[in-house]
Write a protein that holds these residues in place. Structure first.
Motif, short mmCIF file in Angstrom:
data_model
loop_
_atom_site.label_atom_id
_atom_site.label_comp_id
_atom_site.label_asym_id
_atom_site.label_seq_id
_atom_site.Cartn_x
_atom_site.Cartn_y
_atom_site.Cartn_z
N ALA A 9 0.84 -1.20 0.00
CA ALA A 9 0.00 0.00 0.00
C ALA A 9 0.87 1.25 0.00
O ALA A 9 1.98 1.24 0.53
CB ALA A 9 -0.90 0.00 1.23
N ASN A 10 0.37 2.30 -0.59
CA ASN A 10 1.03 3.60 -0.50
C ASN A 10 0.27 4.44 0.51
O ASN A 10 -0.93 4.71 0.31
CB ASN A 10 1.01 4.32 -1.86
CG ASN A 10 2.35 4.21 -2.58
OD1 ASN A 10 3.34 3.79 -2.00
ND2 ASN A 10 2.36 4.57 -3.84
N TYR B 282 1.79 7.54 2.83
CA TYR B 282 2.98 8.23 3.33
C TYR B 282 2.82 8.71 4.77
O TYR B 282 3.81 9.00 5.43
CB TYR B 282 3.31 9.40 2.41
CG TYR B 282 4.10 8.99 1.19
CD1 TYR B 282 4.15 7.66 0.78
CD2 TYR B 282 4.82 9.92 0.46
CE1 TYR B 282 4.89 7.28 -0.32
CE2 TYR B 282 5.57 9.55 -0.65
CZ TYR B 282 5.59 8.22 -1.04
OH TYR B 282 6.34 7.85 -2.12
N GLU B 283 1.60 8.79 5.26
CA GLU B 283 1.42 9.17 6.66
C GLU B 283 2.03 8.12 7.59
O GLU B 283 2.29 8.40 8.77
CB GLU B 283 -0.07 9.31 6.99
CG GLU B 283 -0.71 10.59 6.47
CD GLU B 283 -1.17 10.52 5.03
OE1 GLU B 283 -0.69 9.64 4.28
OE2 GLU B 283 -2.02 11.34 4.64
N THR C 248 -7.21 14.47 4.36
CA THR C 248 -6.98 13.28 5.20
C THR C 248 -6.83 13.72 6.66
O THR C 248 -6.43 14.85 6.94
CB THR C 248 -5.70 12.56 4.74
OG1 THR C 248 -5.90 12.07 3.42
CG2 THR C 248 -5.31 11.41 5.64
N TYR D 272 -2.51 15.47 4.08
CA TYR D 272 -2.66 15.14 2.66
C TYR D 272 -3.93 15.79 2.15
O TYR D 272 -4.99 15.69 2.78
CB TYR D 272 -2.76 13.63 2.53
CG TYR D 272 -2.48 13.03 1.17
CD1 TYR D 272 -1.24 12.46 0.89
CD2 TYR D 272 -3.45 12.99 0.17
CE1 TYR D 272 -0.98 11.86 -0.34
CE2 TYR D 272 -3.20 12.39 -1.06
CZ TYR D 272 -1.95 11.83 -1.31
OH TYR D 272 -1.70 11.24 -2.53
N ASN E 135 -5.42 0.74 3.78
CA ASN E 135 -6.10 1.09 2.52
C ASN E 135 -6.97 2.34 2.65
O ASN E 135 -7.73 2.66 1.74
CB ASN E 135 -6.93 -0.09 2.00
CG ASN E 135 -6.08 -1.28 1.61
OD1 ASN E 135 -6.17 -2.33 2.24
ND2 ASN E 135 -5.22 -1.14 0.63
N ARG F 196 -12.42 6.43 1.90
CA ARG F 196 -11.44 7.01 0.99
C ARG F 196 -12.08 7.22 -0.37
O ARG F 196 -13.15 6.69 -0.67
CB ARG F 196 -10.24 6.07 0.84
CG ARG F 196 -10.68 4.77 0.24
CD ARG F 196 -9.74 4.00 -0.64
NE ARG F 196 -8.74 4.62 -1.41
CZ ARG F 196 -7.54 4.07 -1.58
NH1 ARG F 196 -7.23 2.93 -0.99
NH2 ARG F 196 -6.66 4.66 -2.35
N GLY G 215 -3.15 6.87 -8.95
CA GLY G 215 -3.65 6.53 -7.61
C GLY G 215 -3.51 7.62 -6.57
O GLY G 215 -4.26 7.63 -5.59
N SER H 46 -6.53 9.32 -5.28
CA SER H 46 -7.51 8.56 -4.50
C SER H 46 -7.17 8.66 -3.01
O SER H 46 -6.64 7.72 -2.39
CB SER H 46 -7.55 7.11 -4.98
OG SER H 46 -8.08 7.06 -6.29
N LYS I 207 -6.90 8.91 0.99
CA LYS I 207 -7.34 7.97 2.04
C LYS I 207 -7.82 8.69 3.30
O LYS I 207 -7.48 9.85 3.54
CB LYS I 207 -6.17 7.06 2.41
CG LYS I 207 -5.69 6.20 1.25
CD LYS I 207 -4.53 5.32 1.65
CE LYS I 207 -4.27 4.29 0.54
NZ LYS I 207 -3.18 3.38 0.90
N1 MTE Z 1 -3.82 9.05 0.57
C1 MTE Z 1 -3.12 9.53 1.62
N2 MTE Z 1 -3.75 10.21 2.58
N3 MTE Z 1 -1.77 9.33 1.73
C2 MTE Z 1 -1.07 8.67 0.76
O1 MTE Z 1 0.17 8.53 0.86
N4 MTE Z 1 -1.15 7.50 -1.42
C3 MTE Z 1 -1.84 7.52 -2.72
C4 MTE Z 1 -3.32 7.16 -2.57
N5 MTE Z 1 -3.93 7.84 -1.44
C5 MTE Z 1 -1.78 8.16 -0.38
C6 MTE Z 1 -3.19 8.36 -0.41
C7 MTE Z 1 -1.23 6.67 -3.71
S1 MTE Z 1 0.24 7.21 -4.37
C8 MTE Z 1 -1.83 5.53 -4.17
S2 MTE Z 1 -1.18 4.66 -5.49
C9 MTE Z 1 -3.05 5.00 -3.54
O2 MTE Z 1 -3.44 5.76 -2.40
C10 MTE Z 1 -2.79 3.58 -3.13
O3 MTE Z 1 -3.93 2.99 -2.56
P1 MTE Z 1 -3.77 1.54 -1.90
O4 MTE Z 1 -2.55 1.59 -1.04
O5 MTE Z 1 -5.02 1.28 -1.13
O6 MTE Z 1 -3.59 0.58 -3.05
#
Ligand code: MTE
Length: 316
Positions: A79-80, A82-83, A171, A190, A219, A224, A232, A235, A237
């Motif tokens: 998963a990505n 960064y938090e 976020t 974010y 996720n 989200r 991505g 999108s 979170k």
């Molecule tokens: N949302 C927040 N708050 N922080 C993040 O780092 N990463 C984004 C996105 N939403 C991110 C975020 C990135 S780069 C991607 S590719 C997707 O979340 C990945 O969703 P997944 O980890 O559920 O597949």
């Protein structure tokens, strides 16, 4: 995404043994029953190939193009976020136990009826299943059976004013429990944004779960955004705030690195990232690479949102 090391884009080595597969499938069936009991049985999207009324189990179902679903273990394990950490393989462990209850989402700005929704209010919107391709800007991809509801339904409830042109999402900011937010090189929290017509498009989903389970912290629990035709990072979170605004929102990535991560971020294999090609992608759980699809395969649905599709501006 910044900095990106090639070592971070490592091949996925998580495969379920048959025993684990059967256990997980049983768990999902139990979960589906529970969802039905709570009146939250997802309604499948007509474009998927799952049995109507059923949550796809591991190894079952495809998207509308016939692509197999990414395994639950990979969706949870890579998963990505960064938090928590910049390492996609480390998010799940660090996010484990992150508290997502109670949770509220404040929806306001240029609207007639600002409203704060408890997460349980959001779960009362009729939940649908949507199988979407997810394409990260870092050129990895997944196929994920989400459930949730179109963002348009929430926005209609707050009645946007005619002056509203964009939607801004935020976020949660919780540095005590999100170690990555102690990293001062990012302007937390974010933030992401969409133009209002993109936000109102039927494909734009507020997801509360995947694979028939509530979202896990890694996720983006408990709610989200999922915008499947964009890279991505759009999108966002774990949303706590949604505002209707007049000006284009300054997303975290626009503030941090506007040259590499622009506002539009529509998927286009022909427009490379400044540091790598976007022509192909690595589908997690597969060997080799696939060709990237224009607008991630959703051009029929969303190309009309963008005049002059040839302009490079829409794709970064
Ligand atoms: N949302 C927040 N708050 N922080 C993040 O780092 N990463 C984004 C996105 N939403 C991110 C975020 C990135 S780069 C991607 S590719 C997707 O979340 C990945 O969703 P997944 O980890 O559920 O597949």
């Amino acid at each position: 995404m910044v900095p990106i090391k090639s070592s971070e884009i490592t091949p996925e080595h998580i495969y379920l043994s048959r025993r684990k597969f059967l256990q997980a499938a049983g768990l999902l069936a139990a979960n589906a029953a529970l969802l039905a009991a709570c009146g939250r049985q997802p309604v499948p999207l007509s474009t998927g190939t799952t049995t109507p009324g059923a949550v796809p189990a591991l190894g079952e179902g495809t998207d509308e193009l016939g692509n197999a679903l990414t395994s639950l273990e990979s969706v949870l394990g890579y998963a990505n976020y960064y938090e928590f950490t910049l390492n996609p393989n480390g998010v799940a462990r660090l996010a484990q136990g992150f508290s997502t209850s109670p949770w509220q989402v404040a929806v306001g700005g240029l609207v007639n009826q600002p409203k704060t929704f408890d997460i349980d209010d959001l779960r009362k919107f009729e939940q649908e299943e949507r199988i979407y391709r997810m394409r990260c800007v870092e050129a990895w991809a997944m196929v994920i059976p989400w459930f949730g509801f179109p963002l348009s339904r929430l926005l209609k409830e707050v009645e946007p004013l005619s002056t509203a042109k964009y939607v801004r999402f935020e976020t949660i900011y919780d540095p005590d429990n999100m170690p990555g937010q102690k990293d001062r090189s990012f302007p937390w929290p974010y933030v992401e944004g969409l133009r209002l017509d993109e936000a109102l498009h039927d494909l734009t989903l507020l997801a509360t779960g995947l694979y028939g389970q509530d979202l896990q912290p890694q996720n983006g629990a408990p709610v989200r955004l999922v915008v499947p035709w964009k890279y991505g990072f759009k999108s966002i979170k774990s949303i706590v705030k949604i505002d209707l605004v007049e000006e284009m929102p300054q997303s975290l990535w626009l503030v941090t690195n506007p040259r590499e991560y622009g506002f539009w971020a529509n998927v286009n294999p022909k427009v490379p990232h400044p540091r790598w090609s976007q022509a192909t992608e690595r589908r997690i759980g597969e060997n080799g690479r696939r060709e990237t699809l224009f607008l991630n395969g959703y051009a029929d649905e969303v190309a009309s949102l963008y005049p002059d599709l040839d302009s490079r501006d829409w794709y970064y």
